[in-house]
Design a protein around this motif. Sequence first.
Motif, PDB file in Angstrom:
ATOM      1  N   LEU A 127       0.812  -1.222   0.000  1.00 29.99           N
ATOM      2  CA  LEU A 127       0.000   0.000   0.000  1.00 29.99           C
ATOM      3  C   LEU A 127       0.842   1.267   0.000  1.00 29.99           C
ATOM      4  N   CYS A 128       2.001   1.214   0.610  1.00 32.23           N
ATOM      5  CA  CYS A 128       2.840   2.414   0.729  1.00 32.23           C
ATOM      6  C   CYS A 128       4.258   2.057   0.304  1.00 32.23           C
ATOM      7  N   PRO A 129       4.501   1.857  -0.995  1.00 30.26           N
ATOM      8  CA  PRO A 129       5.770   1.304  -1.462  1.00 30.26           C
ATOM      9  C   PRO A 129       7.002   2.131  -1.121  1.00 30.26           C
ATOM     10  N   ARG A 137      14.930   4.912  -2.610  1.00 35.59           N
ATOM     11  CA  ARG A 137      15.165   3.470  -2.745  1.00 35.59           C
ATOM     12  C   ARG A 137      14.480   2.732  -1.597  1.00 35.59           C
ATOM     13  N   THR A 138      13.604   1.794  -1.901  1.00 40.41           N
ATOM     14  CA  THR A 138      12.958   0.990  -0.867  1.00 40.41           C
ATOM     15  C   THR A 138      13.843  -0.216  -0.574  1.00 40.41           C
ATOM     16  N   VAL A 139      14.424  -0.237   0.627  1.00 37.83           N
ATOM     17  CA  VAL A 139      15.329  -1.324   1.013  1.00 37.83           C
ATOM     18  C   VAL A 139      14.749  -2.160   2.148  1.00 37.83           C
ATOM     19  N   GLN A 140      13.615  -1.739   2.689  1.00 39.46           N
ATOM     20  CA  GLN A 140      12.900  -2.526   3.686  1.00 39.46           C
ATOM     21  C   GLN A 140      11.434  -2.587   3.264  1.00 39.46           C
ATOM     22  N   LEU A 141      10.906  -3.775   3.145  1.00 42.30           N
ATOM     23  CA  LEU A 141       9.538  -3.911   2.689  1.00 42.30           C
ATOM     24  C   LEU A 141       8.574  -3.260   3.682  1.00 42.30           C
ATOM     25  N   PRO A 142       7.761  -2.314   3.210  1.00 39.36           N
ATOM     26  CA  PRO A 142       6.821  -1.590   4.091  1.00 39.36           C
ATOM     27  C   PRO A 142       5.610  -2.454   4.389  1.00 39.36           C
ATOM     28  N   ALA A 143       5.790  -3.393   5.309  1.00 37.95           N
ATOM     29  CA  ALA A 143       4.870  -4.512   5.432  1.00 37.95           C
ATOM     30  C   ALA A 143       3.644  -4.248   6.283  1.00 37.95           C
ATOM     31  N   ASN A 144       3.770  -3.402   7.291  1.00 43.55           N
ATOM     32  CA  ASN A 144       2.641  -3.249   8.206  1.00 43.55           C
ATOM     33  C   ASN A 144       2.653  -1.878   8.852  1.00 43.55           C
ATOM     34  N   THR A 145       1.514  -1.520   9.386  1.00 45.91           N
ATOM     35  CA  THR A 145       1.375  -0.274  10.127  1.00 45.91           C
ATOM     36  C   THR A 145       1.254  -0.589  11.613  1.00 45.91           C
ATOM     37  N   GLN A 146       1.958   0.181  12.419  1.00 46.66           N
ATOM     38  CA  GLN A 146       1.896   0.044  13.864  1.00 46.66           C
ATOM     39  C   GLN A 146       1.603   1.404  14.484  1.00 46.66           C
ATOM     40  N   GLY A 310       6.072   0.224   7.834  1.00 48.63           N
ATOM     41  CA  GLY A 310       7.375  -0.291   7.424  1.00 48.63           C
ATOM     42  C   GLY A 310       7.667  -1.578   8.155  1.00 48.63           C
ATOM     43  N   GLY A 311       8.914  -1.702   8.611  1.00 50.28           N
ATOM     44  CA  GLY A 311       9.271  -2.762   9.533  1.00 50.28           C
ATOM     45  C   GLY A 311       9.355  -4.160   8.979  1.00 50.28           C
ATOM     46  N   GLY A 312       9.364  -4.313   7.646  1.00 43.72           N
ATOM     47  CA  GLY A 312       9.376  -5.645   7.076  1.00 43.72           C
ATOM     48  C   GLY A 312      10.768  -6.198   6.841  1.00 43.72           C
ATOM     49  N   ASP A 323      19.132 -12.607  -5.205  1.00 43.94           N
ATOM     50  CA  ASP A 323      17.916 -12.658  -6.027  1.00 43.94           C
ATOM     51  C   ASP A 323      16.862 -13.566  -5.407  1.00 43.94           C
ATOM     52  N   ILE A 324      17.247 -14.771  -5.024  1.00 44.22           N
ATOM     53  CA  ILE A 324      16.269 -15.688  -4.428  1.00 44.22           C
ATOM     54  C   ILE A 324      15.858 -15.204  -3.041  1.00 44.22           C
ATOM     55  N   ALA A 325      16.781 -14.499  -2.358  1.00 46.66           N
ATOM     56  CA  ALA A 325      16.452 -13.932  -1.043  1.00 46.66           C
ATOM     57  C   ALA A 325      15.374 -12.870  -1.180  1.00 46.66           C
ATOM     58  N   LYS A 326      15.455 -12.056  -2.224  1.00 44.72           N
ATOM     59  CA  LYS A 326      14.431 -11.039  -2.457  1.00 44.72           C
ATOM     60  C   LYS A 326      13.088 -11.687  -2.791  1.00 44.72           C
ATOM     61  N   LYS A 327      13.121 -12.761  -3.578  1.00 51.74           N
ATOM     62  CA  LYS A 327      11.877 -13.472  -3.895  1.00 51.74           C
ATOM     63  C   LYS A 327      11.250 -14.045  -2.625  1.00 51.74           C
ATOM     64  N   PHE A 328      12.095 -14.583  -1.761  1.00 51.42           N
ATOM     65  CA  PHE A 328      11.588 -15.103  -0.495  1.00 51.42           C
ATOM     66  C   PHE A 328      10.989 -13.972   0.345  1.00 51.42           C
ATOM     67  N   ALA A 329      11.681 -12.831   0.397  1.00 56.94           N
ATOM     68  CA  ALA A 329      11.216 -11.699   1.209  1.00 56.94           C
ATOM     69  C   ALA A 329       9.841 -11.214   0.745  1.00 56.94           C
ATOM     70  N   VAL A 330       9.667 -11.050  -0.572  1.00 54.96           N
ATOM     71  CA  VAL A 330       8.391 -10.574  -1.092  1.00 54.96           C
ATOM     72  C   VAL A 330       7.301 -11.621  -0.870  1.00 54.96           C
ATOM     73  N   ALA A 331       7.653 -12.887  -1.089  1.00 57.49           N
ATOM     74  CA  ALA A 331       6.681 -13.947  -0.867  1.00 57.49           C
ATOM     75  C   ALA A 331       6.256 -14.007   0.589  1.00 57.49           C
ATOM     76  N   TRP A 332       7.197 -13.826   1.492  1.00 58.09           N
ATOM     77  CA  TRP A 332       6.912 -13.841   2.937  1.00 58.09           C
ATOM     78  C   TRP A 332       5.924 -12.742   3.299  1.00 58.09           C
ATOM     79  N   GLN A 333       6.180 -11.539   2.812  1.00 63.52           N
ATOM     80  CA  GLN A 333       5.371 -10.395   3.219  1.00 63.52           C
ATOM     81  C   GLN A 333       4.006 -10.343   2.553  1.00 63.52           C
ATOM     82  N   THR A 334       3.798 -11.142   1.501  1.00 61.43           N
ATOM     83  CA  THR A 334       2.500 -11.136   0.836  1.00 61.43           C
ATOM     84  C   THR A 334       1.767 -12.467   0.990  1.00 61.43           C
ATOM     85  N   ASP A 335       2.303 -13.339   1.833  1.00 60.93           N
ATOM     86  CA  ASP A 335       1.676 -14.639   2.078  1.00 60.93           C
ATOM     87  C   ASP A 335       0.512 -14.480   3.047  1.00 60.93           C
ATOM     88  N   LYS A 336      -0.673 -14.877   2.604  1.00 58.23           N
ATOM     89  CA  LYS A 336      -1.859 -14.633   3.424  1.00 58.23           C
ATOM     90  C   LYS A 336      -1.798 -15.336   4.772  1.00 58.23           C
TER      91      LYS A 336
END
Length: 431
Positions: A127-129, A137-146, A310-312, A323-336
Amino acid sequence: MKKILTLGAALTLAAGLSACSVGDNNGGSTSQPSGSAAAAKKEITFLVFETDNLTPQFWDDNIKRVSEKVGVTVKKIVAPGDRTAYAKQLLASGQFPDVQIGLQDLPSFDGSGNLAEFSDEDLKDFLCPKCSAIKGRTVQLPANTQTWQVFYRKSLFEKAGITAPPKTYAELLADAEKLKGKGVQPFVIGGNPSWGSSLPWTGELTTDLYAANPDWMHQRRDGKTKFDSPEFLKATKKFADLAAKGYLNKKDIGQSYDASQAAFLDGKGAMYPMGSWFAAASDASKVKDDIGIFAWPADDGSFHLPSFTGGGLTVNAKSPNADIAKKFAVAWQTDKDYLDTSAVADALFPAIKGYTLPAKDGTVFKAVYDLYRQAVDQNATVPSFGWEQGDDGMIAGMPDKWNLSAQDIITGKKTPEEVLKYLDTEWDKSS
């Protein structure tokens, strides 16, 4: 400007977009790749932290599911204490993990190009890239709001003859004195990690600094203001006054986060300034019906609530498996499933398109989320001082110095004036 970004994310999250982008159990999100034979042979390391809420089982279950979805082997590394401090130790010793979660003081890691940048495609489900971005540069996935608020024990308030949470700062002080007069410690704080000591200071800065000037941190970065400015000094003196009056117990800075949480739940103090994640532990406790919340009150009674998106996950840019680490990171943060379990276990508000919070019966969680929604509706969210990241936060190394300075104030080792002079000096040396 972070306030605008965070508020926009909050509004979109609350609206509950109908076009769901959240990854399903079968890897349905387009941001999550199918495994390949080559990827399956790769192993990445993942730095996590465990608490009473985020148990070993929580991490193991989510790692197993997401790693299988991506097609990678994951070796879990558990931080023995403060995860950011431990990550800095690992970085300095050449052992920086491939993936890390919830790092603070991002500029300290990114300065030498250690953090990988996420692309627009990586960020399409967020929601807030650009929340927490460093120079765009986004270097930490903005995963949640606190959010940050004060939790309180209703029974202890009643013991002191307090019938409602304070609406003004004068009422907060009066309530603290009533509690002290009944032999009840007004506030519970922690000290290890050091941010546990600074949360009341964050509260003071919410109403005395950011409510009037949410761009203060950007102005400090531009050299247009300093820590020893009148408004910052006013808030810091109020924080010091809480300690001087005994409302903050200097002995508390010797206890860990888990110990401070247990102390509050055990009734060893009436008020607990803490992040929204504490709602999970509150709802899991035997005293959940005895816990209320309120926003740190302003002198004039106006309503402001510090929040942060943020905080992801972050990724080691110099890893051979980046590369595979980034795929894992994005998959982790968007996994329902992960989003659902983290919302329940850590009371997070996932900032992912199409995601809606699972049905929950937690009364404290509902109160925290309702307070957040009230702040969004009233345009009353402000940055959370000390918790901002990237270009919206302090420069490299300063968060630790600010947190430790809170302990110097609580113990009386330094006066507010001495602390702010020190912070300005350290900031200028690091700029």
